[in-house]
Design a protein around this motif. Structure first.
Motif: not given
Ligand code: ATP
Ligand code: MG
Lengths: 237, 245
Positions: B48, B50, B72-73, B76-77, B81-83, B105-106, B158
């Motif tokens: 992700m 970190s 990180v962001d 994601s975009r 995805f990290l649950s 944001a996406r 998302l």
């Protein structure tokens, strides 16, 4: 319910609350003295938005008076004094600051009567490398028994500011319940990781967390929430 | 979809991941099982992006692009995805404001409030969640299981293409586990290219979401890989016995 509005366009008179009242205060660029006297059994809710002020604001709460203050301000060096002079008076005071220049915010609550209750939340986001101070005193007189006093002071440092909190509890008797807390720091790393892991940019994250930090504790209806939010967005750099 | 090559990671001078390798194709489901402290959550957080960990070597390639240096962001975009194993609560930020910001944001076109509320309501109903969380702060006052459902709600809203489920099954009661897995399977049907990495200690979740591969991870790397049945073998024999084989 009476609605009053105070701004610094006209000369400010003392305000005496003789019926349940909503008081809207909007002050900018001024240094005034404002006295608010809340009569027995009256409820007062204050919505205050200030920009660049160093006012002296004095509240006097008589018996059973109930006051809630929802304050949002940029660059604030006000001195606020709350006198709890009547039994059973209670106040919830939310002060929320956005800071860019050197400022000192001073807050004093004096418990002069029995069974008085004060909850004070001072939150500040310091954006710049400037100095910000919260000086917060809760005084409980020897004669005032069974009072409750709580202060929660927090500064979030977004830049490299010099931040300082002086939380004081000056208590002259044992029959009271009093707490205080102080936190100075950044937003937590795991919180930012969580938000960014859902795709929020750094700016999105900061803005969401700042809004939450400054507005989260207050009870604002939709219209006020929009007004307060706009103030934050306008002043967010 | 995702390829990790030779990934070594340490934290506080302790090596956690050691030349870790994995390759996950479009539409595949992989499971990782392994003892406590072996580095499974570390792996998921490093994928992700970190910054808590020092990356000593290795590459993380996502859809043919080396994403190792992305924030990180940005990851994601791109669809990751990290649950999380232990989703935190965030004071003052409501689920609706958070998810709307995340959605906007996406996309180039901001989603309207009405459409957003409708999407949320449908998804929450499918997950058997209480409606009132929309206006509550993220995970505040929520139980462990409710937090896990909230993670899956975020997936549904998302729409990521690569999903890591880090112990999504822990904290869920039997009915909730079934509901969550049904939702994930439906999501896979609707988005067949989605790949999933399931981190778990128990084969039960794998009975619902059937993996193509099951990896056993010990001491920072994958030491053995098998098919679906391997999960039951691990469950029966335990790690110590299998490592000594
Ligand atoms: N932020 C951190 N700071 C210090 N040590 C950490 C940190 N994160 C992980 N570790 C250490 O790294 C090792 C691997 O932890 P990790 O959480 O990845 O294990 P895990 O395989 O997910 O375990 P579990 O099955 O218990 O969830 C552990 O020994 C842990 O103590
Ligand atoms: Mg883990």
């Amino acid at each position: 319910m009476l609605t009053l509005t105070v701004d610094n366009k006209d000369k400010l008179d003392d305000i005496i609350i003789t019926e349940d009242t909503i008081l809207n205060i909007k002050l900018d660029n001024c240094s005034e003295e404002i006295n608010i006297d809340v009569m027995d059994n009256m409820c007062l809710e204050v919505f205050e938005i200030d920009d660049d002020t160093s006012n002296e604001i004095n509240y006097n709460l008589r018996s059973n008076a109930q006051v809630i203050v929802n304050k949002l301000a940029r660059d604030n060096s006000d001195v606020t004094t709350v006198n709890m002079s009547g039994e059973n008076a209670s106040i919830k005071y939310y002060s929320n600051m956005m800071n860019y220049r050197d400022n000192t915010y001073r807050f004093v609550v004096n418990h002069r009567a029995n069974y008085t209750n004060s909850e004070v939340y001072n939150h500040c986001v310091n954006f710049a490398d400037s100095e910000f101070k919260f000086l917060v005193d809760s005084n409980i007189d020897r004669e005032a028994i069974e009072c409750f006093s709580n202060q929660d002071n927090e500064i979030i440092d977004m830049g490299n500011g010099k931040n300082f909190i002086s939380p004081n509890l000056i208590v002259d008797n044992d029959l009271i319940n009093a707490n205080h807390s102080a936190y100075i720091g950044k937003f937590k790393k795991d919180v930012i990781f969580y938000l960014q892991s859902r795709g929020l940019t750094e700016i999105d994250c900061d803005l969401l967390l700042i809004k939450g930090f400054l507005l989260g504790k207050m009870n604002l209806d939709e219209k006020l929430l929009e007004e307060y939010t706009n103030f934050i967005i306008t002043n967010f750099k | 979809m995702l390829k990790i090559e030779n990934l070594s990671v340490k934290i506080d001078d302790r090596d956690i991941l050691k030349n870790f390798e994995i390759s996950i194709n479009d539409g595949e489901v992989h499971a990782i099982m392994g003892p406590n402290g072996t580095g499974k959550s570390t792996l998921s957080k490093v994928i992700m992006g970190s910054r808590d960990y020092d990356i000593l070597s290795g590459k993380i390639i996502f859809n043919d692009e080396d994403i190792s240096s992305l924030e990180v962001d940005e990851r994601s975009r791109k669809g990751i995805f990290l649950s999380m194993q232990s989703p935190i609560s965030i004071e003052g930020v409501t689920n609706s404001e958070f998810l709307r910001t995340a959605l906007n944001a996406r996309t180039n076109e901001p989603i309207g409030l009405f459409d957003f509320i409708k999407t949320m309501e449908t998804s929450m109903k499918e997950l058997d969640m209480k409606n009132d969380i929309v206006h509550k702060a993220i995970n505040e006052g929520s139980s462990g299981g409710e937090r896990k459902k909230n993670e899956v709600l975020q997936i549904k809203v998302l729409k990521p293409s690569f999903i890591i489920l880090d112990e999504v099954d822990s904290g869920l009661d039997v009915d909730s586990l079934r509901v969550v897995c049904e939702n994930i399977n439906k999501y896979r049907e609707e988005n067949p290219k989605t790949s999933i990495l399931i981190i778990t200690h128990y084969p039960r979740i794998l009975e619902y979401i059937k993996p193509d591969y099951v990896h056993m991870m010990v001491d920072g790397k994958i030491v053995k890989t098998g098919d679906y049945n391997f999960a039951f073998e691990i469950d029966k024999s335990g790690y110590t016995e299998l490592v000594n084989e």
